[in-house]
Design a protein around this motif. Sequence first.
Motif, PDB file in Angstrom:
ATOM      1  N   VAL A 205       0.565  -0.982   0.353  1.00 30.92           N
ATOM      2  CA  VAL A 205       0.350  -0.053   0.036  1.00 30.92           C
ATOM      3  C   VAL A 205       0.962   0.992  -0.289  1.00 30.92           C
ATOM      4  O   VAL A 205       1.860   1.093   0.487  1.00 30.92           O
ATOM      5  CB  VAL A 205      -0.959   0.294   1.154  1.00 30.92           C
ATOM      6  N   MET A 206       0.053   2.501  -1.333  1.00 30.25           N
ATOM      7  CA  MET A 206       0.720   3.412  -0.871  1.00 30.25           C
ATOM      8  C   MET A 206       0.334   4.932  -0.295  1.00 30.25           C
ATOM      9  O   MET A 206      -0.890   4.588  -0.756  1.00 30.25           O
ATOM     10  CB  MET A 206       1.410   3.843  -2.254  1.00 30.25           C
ATOM     11  N   TYR A 227       0.724  -4.690  -8.711  1.00 26.04           N
ATOM     12  CA  TYR A 227       0.677  -3.263  -8.763  1.00 26.04           C
ATOM     13  C   TYR A 227      -1.198  -3.377  -8.549  1.00 26.04           C
ATOM     14  O   TYR A 227      -1.362  -2.686  -8.198  1.00 26.04           O
ATOM     15  CB  TYR A 227       0.413  -2.498  -9.187  1.00 26.04           C
ATOM     16  N   ALA A 228      -1.503  -4.965  -9.223  1.00 25.77           N
ATOM     17  CA  ALA A 228      -2.869  -4.886  -9.234  1.00 25.77           C
ATOM     18  C   ALA A 228      -3.914  -4.928  -7.513  1.00 25.77           C
ATOM     19  O   ALA A 228      -5.171  -5.084  -7.129  1.00 25.77           O
ATOM     20  CB  ALA A 228      -3.845  -5.861 -10.298  1.00 25.77           C
ATOM     21  N   HIS A 229      -2.791  -5.596  -6.859  1.00 28.59           N
ATOM     22  CA  HIS A 229      -3.199  -6.503  -5.453  1.00 28.59           C
ATOM     23  C   HIS A 229      -2.648  -4.398  -3.938  1.00 28.59           C
ATOM     24  O   HIS A 229      -2.717  -4.825  -3.775  1.00 28.59           O
ATOM     25  CB  HIS A 229      -2.469  -7.036  -4.882  1.00 28.59           C
ATOM     26  N   THR A 230      -2.146  -3.663  -4.981  1.00 25.43           N
ATOM     27  CA  THR A 230      -1.619  -2.899  -3.924  1.00 25.43           C
ATOM     28  C   THR A 230      -2.415  -1.500  -4.044  1.00 25.43           C
ATOM     29  O   THR A 230      -3.380  -1.085  -5.352  1.00 25.43           O
ATOM     30  CB  THR A 230       0.046  -2.390  -4.859  1.00 25.43           C
ATOM     31  N   PHE A 231      -2.649  -0.254  -3.420  1.00 24.38           N
ATOM     32  CA  PHE A 231      -3.622   0.065  -2.849  1.00 24.38           C
ATOM     33  C   PHE A 231      -2.803   1.455  -2.687  1.00 24.38           C
ATOM     34  O   PHE A 231      -1.957   1.524  -2.304  1.00 24.38           O
ATOM     35  CB  PHE A 231      -4.801  -0.438  -1.838  1.00 24.38           C
ATOM     36  N   THR A 232      -3.550   2.791  -2.943  1.00 23.55           N
ATOM     37  CA  THR A 232      -2.916   4.042  -2.665  1.00 23.55           C
ATOM     38  C   THR A 232      -3.716   5.526  -2.013  1.00 23.55           C
ATOM     39  O   THR A 232      -5.378   4.839  -2.821  1.00 23.55           O
ATOM     40  CB  THR A 232      -2.566   4.727  -3.767  1.00 23.55           C
ATOM     41  N   TRP A 233      -2.913   6.132  -0.814  1.00 22.99           N
ATOM     42  CA  TRP A 233      -4.352   6.655   0.403  1.00 22.99           C
ATOM     43  C   TRP A 233      -3.594   7.856   0.377  1.00 22.99           C
ATOM     44  O   TRP A 233      -2.503   7.743   0.483  1.00 22.99           O
ATOM     45  CB  TRP A 233      -4.535   5.520   1.362  1.00 22.99           C
ATOM     46  N   SER A 234      -5.196   8.803   0.489  1.00 26.44           N
ATOM     47  CA  SER A 234      -4.310   9.894   0.492  1.00 26.44           C
ATOM     48  C   SER A 234      -4.757  10.488   1.764  1.00 26.44           C
ATOM     49  O   SER A 234      -5.665  10.303   2.029  1.00 26.44           O
ATOM     50  CB  SER A 234      -5.050  11.298  -0.570  1.00 26.44           C
ATOM     51  N   LEU A 235      -3.969  11.444   2.422  1.00 24.97           N
ATOM     52  CA  LEU A 235      -3.858  11.003   4.048  1.00 24.97           C
ATOM     53  C   LEU A 235      -4.266  12.828   4.323  1.00 24.97           C
ATOM     54  O   LEU A 235      -3.614  13.489   3.212  1.00 24.97           O
ATOM     55  CB  LEU A 235      -2.819  10.452   5.080  1.00 24.97           C
TER      56      LEU A 235
END
Length: 265
Positions: A205-206, A227-235
């Motif tokens: 996760v990023m 990356y298909a199993h990786t998530f990106t999040w804005s904080l």
Amino acid sequence: MVLALTWPPVTHAAPLRVISLAPHATELAYAAGLGPNMIAASAYSDYPKPAQSLERVANYRGVKLERIIALQPDLILAWRGGNPPKPLETLAELGFHIRYLNPEKLSDIGRFIRELGRYSDNKAMATRNADAFDNKLMQLKQQYRSAAPVPYFYLLSDSPLMTASDRAWPSQLFHLCGGENIFADSPAAYPQVNMEQVITRAPKVMFHTGDTQPRSWQSLVELLPDYAHTFTWSLNPDWLTRATPRALNAAEQICTALDKVRHAQ
């Protein structure tokens, strides 16, 4: 080592006049019931809303020494490392009362609110806010104590590419939720890294701050094989980087993200 503060008895006939030289100190002061006593603050002291109207006497370049002296505060809230030492040494030599608020652990936030509450005419507010923070922190600790670790990458800066090691304040919030920093062992608090290092360490996760995805994101999308199993999040950057009660809002954002990764595995 956490700075040990001593707090003398509070004996003031007139209302206390308080200046804050850092955004997190401003927020802690308001949480402790010192809002009515605030007469000036640093740039970016934008929470709570009443702080936005305070006179600005400090920014990242320094402090307005002459103006602070003219305002004659009874209490100055400062930040070692965030404020230049020489002007503060001058203020101390002139007899001004300076308190340094340098939280190093999440639990310090509640402690500082209680200690600042000793200067407040609304001590019940300080106790209430400190208790609420401590209870919420304990709840999160218990909830995620045995959570499966999730490797993460936190993008602090896009150009140059920078992150935060476990020496930096934000890492505590990730760790609270079971995050495993892929650059935990960096000797620098905020190391500059390269794309190859990120890819090799394979985060699940990023995270980044703000509303728009950084330019380097697309490169990571293309190069990370899983990356298909990786998530990106804005904080929210203010929640993440300021040592205030709102830090646990960032923790809840992070915990939610990491839970989604766990459930997807």
